[in-house]
Design a protein around this motif. Structure first.
Motif, mmCIF file in Angstrom:
data_model
loop_
_atom_site.group_PDB
_atom_site.id
_atom_site.type_symbol
_atom_site.label_atom_id
_atom_site.label_comp_id
_atom_site.label_asym_id
_atom_site.label_seq_id
_atom_site.Cartn_x
_atom_site.Cartn_y
_atom_site.Cartn_z
ATOM 1 N N ARG A 98 -4.732 -3.630 3.388
ATOM 2 C CA ARG A 98 -3.644 -3.233 3.632
ATOM 3 C C ARG A 98 -3.485 -1.679 3.712
ATOM 4 O O ARG A 98 -4.110 -1.359 2.785
ATOM 5 C CB ARG A 98 -2.114 -3.286 2.115
ATOM 6 N N ILE A 99 -2.826 -1.101 4.759
ATOM 7 C CA ILE A 99 -2.736 0.124 4.872
ATOM 8 C C ILE A 99 -1.701 0.999 5.503
ATOM 9 O O ILE A 99 -0.783 -0.136 5.817
ATOM 10 C CB ILE A 99 -4.183 0.805 5.527
ATOM 11 N N ASN A 100 -1.293 2.155 5.555
ATOM 12 C CA ASN A 100 -0.313 2.606 6.448
ATOM 13 C C ASN A 100 -0.581 2.859 7.342
ATOM 14 O O ASN A 100 -1.222 3.655 8.192
ATOM 15 C CB ASN A 100 0.390 3.956 5.412
ATOM 16 N N LEU A 103 -0.224 7.024 9.244
ATOM 17 C CA LEU A 103 -1.489 7.810 8.160
ATOM 18 C C LEU A 103 -2.709 7.451 9.112
ATOM 19 O O LEU A 103 -3.785 7.495 8.502
ATOM 20 C CB LEU A 103 -1.380 8.235 6.553
ATOM 21 N N ARG A 185 1.798 -2.345 -8.262
ATOM 22 C CA ARG A 185 1.104 -2.845 -6.836
ATOM 23 C C ARG A 185 1.478 -2.315 -6.065
ATOM 24 O O ARG A 185 0.929 -2.708 -4.625
ATOM 25 C CB ARG A 185 0.498 -4.184 -7.274
ATOM 26 N N SER A 187 4.443 -0.076 -5.419
ATOM 27 C CA SER A 187 4.931 0.287 -5.634
ATOM 28 C C SER A 187 5.154 1.800 -4.196
ATOM 29 O O SER A 187 5.381 2.406 -4.815
ATOM 30 C CB SER A 187 4.937 1.837 -7.128
ATOM 31 N N GLY A 188 3.511 1.294 -3.354
ATOM 32 C CA GLY A 188 4.445 1.786 -2.640
ATOM 33 C C GLY A 188 4.642 1.650 -1.157
ATOM 34 O O GLY A 188 4.908 1.855 -0.562
ATOM 35 N N THR B 32 -6.065 10.401 5.097
ATOM 36 C CA THR B 32 -4.867 10.280 4.561
ATOM 37 C C THR B 32 -3.524 11.061 4.156
ATOM 38 O O THR B 32 -2.734 11.450 4.097
ATOM 39 C CB THR B 32 -4.405 9.606 3.270
ATOM 40 N N ALA B 99 -1.536 8.360 -5.994
ATOM 41 C CA ALA B 99 -1.174 7.423 -4.339
ATOM 42 C C ALA B 99 -0.771 5.611 -4.928
ATOM 43 O O ALA B 99 -0.045 5.797 -6.190
ATOM 44 C CB ALA B 99 -2.136 7.253 -3.859
ATOM 45 N N SER B 100 -0.969 5.024 -3.936
ATOM 46 C CA SER B 100 -0.381 4.101 -4.039
ATOM 47 C C SER B 100 -1.586 3.143 -3.501
ATOM 48 O O SER B 100 -2.849 2.752 -2.973
ATOM 49 C CB SER B 100 0.867 3.894 -2.419
ATOM 50 N N GLY B 101 -1.198 1.794 -3.061
ATOM 51 C CA GLY B 101 -2.273 1.081 -3.091
ATOM 52 C C GLY B 101 -3.001 -0.075 -1.183
ATOM 53 O O GLY B 101 -3.988 0.819 -1.500
ATOM 54 N N GLN B 102 -1.959 0.924 -0.683
ATOM 55 C CA GLN B 102 -1.895 1.072 0.664
ATOM 56 C C GLN B 102 -3.137 2.546 0.973
ATOM 57 O O GLN B 102 -4.315 2.451 1.612
ATOM 58 C CB GLN B 102 -1.128 1.406 1.212
ATOM 59 N N LEU B 103 -2.475 3.985 0.043
ATOM 60 C CA LEU B 103 -3.384 4.616 0.589
ATOM 61 C C LEU B 103 -4.812 4.963 -0.448
ATOM 62 O O LEU B 103 -5.294 5.599 0.487
ATOM 63 C CB LEU B 103 -2.638 5.985 -0.494
ATOM 64 N N ARG B 104 -4.704 4.242 -1.488
ATOM 65 C CA ARG B 104 -5.684 4.003 -2.232
ATOM 66 C C ARG B 104 -7.131 3.321 -0.845
ATOM 67 O O ARG B 104 -8.606 3.558 -1.142
ATOM 68 C CB ARG B 104 -6.151 3.559 -3.054
ATOM 69 N N ASN B 105 -6.578 2.029 -0.541
ATOM 70 C CA ASN B 105 -7.441 1.570 0.569
ATOM 71 C C ASN B 105 -8.118 2.428 1.754
ATOM 72 O O ASN B 105 -9.491 2.316 2.067
ATOM 73 C CB ASN B 105 -7.060 0.298 1.122
ATOM 74 N N LYS B 106 -7.057 3.379 2.008
ATOM 75 C CA LYS B 106 -8.488 4.173 3.129
ATOM 76 C C LYS B 106 -8.559 5.557 2.508
ATOM 77 O O LYS B 106 -9.250 6.170 3.111
ATOM 78 C CB LYS B 106 -6.861 4.644 3.946
#
Lengths: 211, 316
Positions: A98-100, A103, A185, A187-188, B32, B99-106
């Protein structure tokens, strides 16, 4: 009454108009600044596999993965919230992670496999996480929901794969799919309606079924 | 966002040369932080050199019993690595605290190291900021400064280094490995990597133009108990007010670095021997020369209490 209905635009048209006016109001400063060096935008071809379908796009290099999905591939399920990686509404799954999507530039994803909410399930054939969100009332307005569901599915995969978290007591051990783990997990992913506890319940339900 | 051209480099040397040879070019890793700043036109690169294809995505044993982490290794991959969790626990803990899980993945290892400050005046292009626009002044000095630095600052800048990962790397005595366009490599101790602002706060670190981080190396494991205690306004997904990276040995000797208090990971090795017996004296030494504002003076007390909490946990 019929006449009023005749002039009522669809939700999509209202949103498109809103986006257009937002674009107009946010651009003049930039437009003035770059007017002197008016160069055409730099464009590049990009091939991305979206929900199992190969998609070829020719994009301005500035296009985020989010805008490529919404405005070019016409998949409007993924939502634009803050557009700065703070809210998680744009969460998609790229090569299993999963990513944003806000960004990330689309050109960074040449050859990648992207899964959006449209690829997770259909109204006739819901993904277990979608069904659990309905069962446990994991949403109100629904705007953050596509991102929440993509994130929730990936969170359970991350726990399974042994990705550690901040609330884990023993960093060398394996996390359990506990309520605290779900909350940390996720929280984003912001939900302004405040459906958090129900989202955690939905995730626990799916995690329980999986094991 | 300003327009830019984009390329993918094939080797580290090619990436370094591409950035060195084109004014306005920047490296792109996870993006990011950079893309966020580009949207706000705080960063305005005219060319991006993407480093995702240059083979820097592995965590390997280094020759001397330590570990070599590729620049493009994601924060999630690094925090999840078995060796890192077992032998360098403070690093895993620091990464998952950020950060968040999504940000840490990238987000990547190199990108995390050189992420820019989150000072709100650096982000706000309507405001003076010597880091964003050299010579324009510092709005933070008379502005809201609760989040900002208390030590290592200057009259030109009071921004905080925002990361967690680097605080752990500082206490682990990591080394940053780089390559330049001419193929020359260098090893920079993490202590010397980030700069204090002085009168040139726009220069965050000692990297030269076109110098690419290729790896971060960690020395042989030192054992002990590892802690990363982060104090922030939310329980998750917030920058540190204060953080403490600590390694405490059975003989009570302690290594400690602080985050959230300075323009770089803050560690004063010469004070560490005194911590176990006289924490107050050691903390006074660690924060000698601090120049807090009325809004952030609490951070010095908070740092002491955060360290006390870590030491109490180590005793339990």
């Amino acid at each position: 009454m019929a006449e009023i209905l005749h002039f009522t635009p669809s939700r999509r048209e209202v949103m498109a108009a809103g986006a257009a006016s937002a674009a107009v109001t946010s651009f003049p400063a930039n437009a003035q600044r770059v007017a002197g060096s008016a160069k055409p935008p730099s464009k590049m071809p990009v091939s991305i596999e979206i929900n199992g379908q190969p998609v070829q796009l020719n994009l301005d290099t500035r296009t985020t993965l989010l805008d490529a999905l919404r405005e070019h591939a016409k998949l409007n399920g993924t939502k634009k919230g803050c557009d700065h990686g703070q809210c998680g509404a744009c969460t998609v799954i790229v090569n299993g992670k999963r990513i944003n999507s806000c960004l990330s530039l689309a050109v960074q994803h040449e050859g990648d496999k992207v899964t959006t909410i449209e690829g997770i399930g259909t109204p006739e054939n819901l993904h277990p996480m979608q069904a659990a969100f309905i069962k446990f009332d994991g949403y109100q307005c629904g705007y953050c929901t596509p991102g929440q569901i993509c994130s929730a599915i990936a969170v359970l995969d991350e726990i399974k794969a042994g990705v550690p978290s901040h609330v884990q007591g023993d960093i060398t051990g394996r996390a359990k799919a506990s309520n605290m783990e779900m909350r940390e997990r996720m929280s984003g992913n912001i939900c302004r309606c405040g459906a958090y506890s129900n989202i955690a319940e939905a995730m626990a339900d799916v995690a329980g079924r999986r094991t | 966002m300003r327009a830019f051209t984009y390329e993918r480099a094939k080797t580290p040397e090619e990436a370094a040369a591409a950035v060195a040879n084109m004014p306005g070019a920047k490296f792109l890793a996870g993006g990011t932080n950079l893309l966020d700043l580009m949207k706000l036109e705080v960063e305005t690169p005219t060319h991006l050199v993407d480093i995702q294809d240059i083979g820097l995505d592995r965590i390997e044993e280094s020759g001397d019993g330590g570990v070599r982490i590729g620049a493009f290794v994601s924060n999630t991959a690094l925090a999840s690595d078995k060796r890192i969790r077992r032998d360098y626990g403070v690093l895993s803990r620091a990464i998952v605290a950020g950060a968040s899980g999504q940000l840490r993945n990238k987000a990547t290892t190199a990108g995390n190291l050189i992420q820019r400050t989150r000072c709100s005046y650096f982000y706000d292009t309507n405001m003076a900021c010597n880091k964003r626009q050299p010579g324009s002044g510092c709005a933070a000095l008379e502005g809201f400064s609760r989040q900002l630095a208390v030590i290592g600052t200057s009259d030109a800048c009071i921004a905080t280094y925002p990361g967690d990962m680097a605080i752990a790397m500082r206490v682990l005595d990591a080394t940053v490995q780089t390559v330049k366009a001419d193929g020359n490599v260098r090893s920079i101790p993490i202590a010397d990597f980030h700069r204090l602002p002085g009168d040139t706060p726009h220069i965050d670190n000692v990297l030269e133009r076109g110098e690419l981080i290729t790896h971060v190396t960690l020395p042989r494991p030192v054992g002990g108990r590892h802690f990363y205690h982060k104090v922030r306004d939310r329980a998750s997904y917030a920058f540190a007010l204060v953080s403490v990276a600590g390694i405490i040995q059975g003989d009570k000797s302690i290594k400690v670095a602080f985050g959230g208090v300075a323009p770089k990971p803050w560690r004063v090795e010469s004070a560490e021997a005194a911590i176990a017996d006289d924490r107050a004296a050691a903390m006074a030494k660690i924060f000698t020369g601090a120049r807090p504002t009325p809004e952030n003076a609490f951070k010095i007390t908070l740092a002491d209490r955060a360290l006390a909490a870590v030491m109490a946990e180590a005793r339990s």
